[in-house]
Design an enzyme around this catalytic site. Sequence first.
Site, PDB file in Angstrom:
ATOM      1  N   SER A   1       0.854  -1.186   0.000  1.00  0.00           N
ATOM      2  CA  SER A   1       0.000   0.000   0.000  1.00  0.00           C
ATOM      3  C   SER A   1       0.888   1.234   0.000  1.00  0.00           C
ATOM      4  O   SER A   1       2.043   1.176   0.449  1.00  0.00           O
ATOM      5  CB  SER A   1      -0.879   0.010   1.264  1.00  0.00           C
ATOM      6  OG  SER A   1      -1.502   1.273   1.437  1.00  0.00           O
TER       7      SER A   1
ATOM      8  N   TYR B   1      -2.749  -0.976  10.398  1.00  0.00           N
ATOM      9  CA  TYR B   1      -2.638  -1.204   8.946  1.00  0.00           C
ATOM     10  C   TYR B   1      -1.309  -0.654   8.412  1.00  0.00           C
ATOM     11  O   TYR B   1      -0.573  -1.347   7.692  1.00  0.00           O
ATOM     12  CB  TYR B   1      -3.821  -0.525   8.250  1.00  0.00           C
ATOM     13  CG  TYR B   1      -3.901  -0.754   6.757  1.00  0.00           C
ATOM     14  CD1 TYR B   1      -4.494  -1.902   6.240  1.00  0.00           C
ATOM     15  CD2 TYR B   1      -3.403   0.190   5.857  1.00  0.00           C
ATOM     16  CE1 TYR B   1      -4.587  -2.105   4.865  1.00  0.00           C
ATOM     17  CE2 TYR B   1      -3.485  -0.008   4.483  1.00  0.00           C
ATOM     18  CZ  TYR B   1      -4.079  -1.158   3.995  1.00  0.00           C
ATOM     19  OH  TYR B   1      -4.175  -1.356   2.630  1.00  0.00           O
TER      20      TYR B   1
HETATM   21  N1  LIG Z   1      -8.504  -0.840  -2.198  1.00  0.00           N
HETATM   22  C1  LIG Z   1      -7.504  -0.004  -1.949  1.00  0.00           C
HETATM   23  O1  LIG Z   1      -7.623   1.216  -2.103  1.00  0.00           O
HETATM   24  C2  LIG Z   1      -6.178  -0.540  -1.483  1.00  0.00           C
HETATM   25  C3  LIG Z   1      -5.124   0.373  -1.379  1.00  0.00           C
HETATM   26  C4  LIG Z   1      -3.882  -0.080  -0.954  1.00  0.00           C
HETATM   27  C5  LIG Z   1      -3.687  -1.406  -0.691  1.00  0.00           C
HETATM   28  N2  LIG Z   1      -4.717  -2.288  -0.800  1.00  0.00           N
HETATM   29  C6  LIG Z   1      -4.447  -3.686  -0.479  1.00  0.00           C
HETATM   30  O2  LIG Z   1      -4.901  -4.517  -1.518  1.00  0.00           O
HETATM   31  C7  LIG Z   1      -5.261  -5.788  -0.996  1.00  0.00           C
HETATM   32  C8  LIG Z   1      -6.661  -6.153  -1.463  1.00  0.00           C
HETATM   33  O3  LIG Z   1      -7.566  -5.175  -0.987  1.00  0.00           O
HETATM   34  P1  LIG Z   1      -8.993  -4.931  -1.646  1.00  0.00           P
HETATM   35  O4  LIG Z   1      -9.197  -3.488  -1.636  1.00  0.00           O
HETATM   36  O5  LIG Z   1      -9.134  -5.684  -2.896  1.00  0.00           O
HETATM   37  O6  LIG Z   1      -9.912  -5.560  -0.484  1.00  0.00           O
HETATM   38  P2  LIG Z   1     -11.264  -6.419  -0.510  1.00  0.00           P
HETATM   39  O7  LIG Z   1     -12.082  -6.108  -1.711  1.00  0.00           O
HETATM   40  O8  LIG Z   1     -11.838  -6.252   0.850  1.00  0.00           O
HETATM   41  O9  LIG Z   1     -10.726  -7.925  -0.679  1.00  0.00           O
HETATM   42  C9  LIG Z   1      -9.971  -8.528   0.322  1.00  0.00           C
HETATM   43  C10 LIG Z   1      -9.718  -9.957  -0.071  1.00  0.00           C
HETATM   44  O10 LIG Z   1      -8.865 -10.562   0.919  1.00  0.00           O
HETATM   45  C11 LIG Z   1      -9.455 -11.769   1.359  1.00  0.00           C
HETATM   46  N3  LIG Z   1      -9.057 -12.051   2.727  1.00  0.00           N
HETATM   47  C12 LIG Z   1      -9.217 -11.285   3.837  1.00  0.00           C
HETATM   48  N4  LIG Z   1      -8.690 -11.895   4.901  1.00  0.00           N
HETATM   49  C13 LIG Z   1      -8.174 -13.075   4.453  1.00  0.00           C
HETATM   50  C14 LIG Z   1      -7.481 -14.139   5.054  1.00  0.00           C
HETATM   51  N5  LIG Z   1      -7.204 -14.132   6.371  1.00  0.00           N
HETATM   52  N6  LIG Z   1      -7.079 -15.178   4.279  1.00  0.00           N
HETATM   53  C15 LIG Z   1      -7.346 -15.210   2.959  1.00  0.00           C
HETATM   54  N7  LIG Z   1      -8.008 -14.224   2.329  1.00  0.00           N
HETATM   55  C16 LIG Z   1      -8.414 -13.175   3.066  1.00  0.00           C
HETATM   56  C17 LIG Z   1     -10.943 -11.593   1.187  1.00  0.00           C
HETATM   57  O11 LIG Z   1     -11.572 -12.860   1.073  1.00  0.00           O
HETATM   58  P3  LIG Z   1     -12.809 -13.283   2.027  1.00  0.00           P
HETATM   59  O12 LIG Z   1     -13.925 -12.309   1.745  1.00  0.00           O
HETATM   60  O13 LIG Z   1     -13.119 -14.679   1.609  1.00  0.00           O
HETATM   61  O14 LIG Z   1     -12.297 -13.145   3.436  1.00  0.00           O
HETATM   62  C18 LIG Z   1     -10.977 -10.807  -0.119  1.00  0.00           C
HETATM   63  O15 LIG Z   1     -10.868 -11.698  -1.212  1.00  0.00           O
HETATM   64  C19 LIG Z   1      -5.126  -5.681   0.524  1.00  0.00           C
HETATM   65  O16 LIG Z   1      -3.868  -6.207   0.918  1.00  0.00           O
HETATM   66  C20 LIG Z   1      -5.150  -4.182   0.758  1.00  0.00           C
HETATM   67  O17 LIG Z   1      -4.465  -3.803   1.934  1.00  0.00           O
HETATM   68  C21 LIG Z   1      -5.968  -1.878  -1.187  1.00  0.00           C
END
Ligand SMILES: NC(=O)c1ccc[n+]([C@@H]2O[C@H](COP(=O)([O-])OP(=O)(O)OC[C@H]3O[C@@H](n4cnc5c(N)ncnc54)[C@H](OP(=O)(O)O)[C@@H]3O)[C@@H](O)[C@H]2O)c1
Length: 292
Positions: free
Chosen positions: A177, A190
């Site tokens: 991130s 985080y």
């Molecule tokens: N969106 C942003 O703006 C943003 C910015 C910077 C970084 N990120 C990073 O990008 C990554 C994905 O984020 P996202 O925005 O796509 O979030 P999201 O839509 O909430 O998706 C999160 C994913 O992680 C899975 N997950 C959560 N806990 C888990 C665990 N213990 N074991 C296995 N799977 C797990 C969830 O599956 P289940 O529903 O089955 O639990 C879901 O598939 C994260 O690392 C986040 O920190 C996102």
Amino acid sequence: MPSFPIADDYARARGLPSDLPPERPPAPILKGQAALVTGASSGIGRAIAIGLARAGARVAVNYRKSAAEADGVLAEIAADGGEAIGVQGDVSVEDQVEAMFARTVAAFGALDILVSNAGLQQDAAFDEMTLDQWRRVIDVNLTGQFLCARAAVRQFKAQGLRPEVSTARGKIICISSVHDVIPWAGHVNYAASKGGVMLMMKSLAQEVAPLRIRVNSICPGAIRTPINTQAWSTPEAYGALMDLVPYKRIGEPQDIAQAAVWLASDYADYISGINLYVDGGMTLYPGFEEGG
Ligand SMILES: NC(=O)c1ccc[n+]([C@@H]2O[C@H](COP(=O)([O-])OP(=O)(O)OC[C@H]3O[C@@H](n4cnc5c(N)ncnc54)[C@H](OP(=O)(O)O)[C@@H]3O)[C@@H](O)[C@H]2O)c1
């Protein structure tokens, strides 16, 4: 292609082009490779799994509890003519991680790419943050990255080079991130987890580069996913977010997927140990555009 009225209105009012990036035709630059994407049932992981499959990789789609959503990803990949399997498992639990890697290798015969994407937020003011909130975020976002990277390195070492599919023995992409460098009040757990990912990734990259294993991070800025709905789902929130984004559009999951496909491919063969910020300039200190 979905439409995003708030973002479209924002762009139109400023005479900017549509904020939706055009679809790029997929190139089969990962043909024959096997990939595992953690947290691939939603948001960024979902887009990466679909992107890797469109580039020719066979993909294991990991999820923890969202089986129906993971099935949707499998169906989308199959409809595109790709090959994928679902692998359930919590990235913070050692034996579940071992099992999901074993399933992936049993299905595909090898592993060439790990995209360690699973992550979550549990936000609280610092003095109200519980030890459980602290631990859960560190367990998933940092320890989960350790467990998955360790399993991948063990597999890469055991299987050796596969020159018919890639110059590198294996590739690990940590989804980190911008908050590995931008402090974030109210999200101390985080930011600490993502800061930890940076030096875990760099130290590991240094350790395994002589084995021809490449380890890098992609650091997304604000990407439109369920993790941060409150930051883009009203015109007010979207406008405030744009103060932080010099490129003046929110990121879409496919922005990250395209970067991941390239970074996993031999086009990025000499790249190891970097943080690739895919953030529309969020790390450019936009507050200094007119100040300082
Ligand atoms: N969106 C942003 O703006 C943003 C910015 C910077 C970084 N990120 C990073 O990008 C990554 C994905 O984020 P996202 O925005 O796509 O979030 P999201 O839509 O909430 O998706 C999160 C994913 O992680 C899975 N997950 C959560 N806990 C888990 C665990 N213990 N074991 C296995 N799977 C797990 C969830 O599956 P289940 O529903 O089955 O639990 C879901 O598939 C994260 O690392 C986040 O920190 C996102």
